[in-house]
Design a protein around this motif. Structure first.
Motif, PDB file in Angstrom:
ATOM      1  N   ASP A   1       0.845  -1.128   0.073  1.00 16.09           N
ATOM      2  CA  ASP A   1       0.135  -0.173   0.111  1.00 16.09           C
ATOM      3  C   ASP A   1       0.964   1.191   0.112  1.00 16.09           C
ATOM      4  O   ASP A   1       0.695   2.168  -0.664  1.00 16.09           O
ATOM      5  N   ALA A   2       1.843   1.362   0.842  1.00 16.21           N
ATOM      6  CA  ALA A   2       3.016   2.245   0.763  1.00 16.21           C
ATOM      7  C   ALA A   2       3.468   2.537  -0.485  1.00 16.21           C
ATOM      8  O   ALA A   2       3.736   3.827  -0.854  1.00 16.21           O
ATOM      9  N   PHE A   3       3.972   1.503  -1.110  1.00 20.47           N
ATOM     10  CA  PHE A   3       4.460   1.664  -2.220  1.00 20.47           C
ATOM     11  C   PHE A   3       3.722   2.227  -3.320  1.00 20.47           C
ATOM     12  O   PHE A   3       4.353   2.958  -4.409  1.00 20.47           O
ATOM     13  N   GLU A   4       2.559   1.483  -3.550  1.00 19.82           N
ATOM     14  CA  GLU A   4       1.407   2.178  -4.396  1.00 19.82           C
ATOM     15  C   GLU A   4       1.341   3.722  -4.282  1.00 19.82           C
ATOM     16  O   GLU A   4       1.269   4.674  -5.106  1.00 19.82           O
ATOM     17  N   LEU A   5       1.303   4.345  -2.664  1.00 21.64           N
ATOM     18  CA  LEU A   5       1.092   5.536  -2.597  1.00 21.64           C
ATOM     19  C   LEU A   5       2.159   6.556  -3.244  1.00 21.64           C
ATOM     20  O   LEU A   5       2.175   7.305  -3.695  1.00 21.64           O
TER      21      LEU A   5
END
Length: 90
Positions: A59-63
């Motif tokens: 999720d953090a990587f996608e953000l």
């Protein structure tokens, strides 16, 4: 390399995805002061991330990517221990 959870005294502190074992060891060595958070006797270890921790990392990587940043500049994210919510005061 798969996402790894870095822990201090068995408490998860962050989830990272290093490129290799050398990068993982370098991160733990160089960030020891932050990881230990004032507990200079704390032992830093790591283990593969479980499904929930991997989802947090993804999720953090996608953000990170949604903001227009490049893939190589993202390494990991802190895992914050959540305390129970305080009881409502009436």
């Amino acid at each position: 390399m798969l996402p790894q959870v870095v822990m201090v005294d068995g408490v998860p502190r962050c989830v990272i995805r290093p490129t290799d074992q050398k990068a993982l060891d370098r991160f733990v060595r160089n960030s020891r002061k932050w990881l230990q958070a004032g507990n200079s006797e704390g032992k830093c270890t790591y283990r593969p991330a479980d499904a929930t921790e991997t989802a947090v990392w993804k999720d953090a990587f996608e953000l990170h990517k949604a903001a227009g940043a490049d893939d190589e500049s993202f390494f990991g994210i802190p895992l914050l221990a959540t305390a129970p919510a305080p009881a409502a005061v009436e």
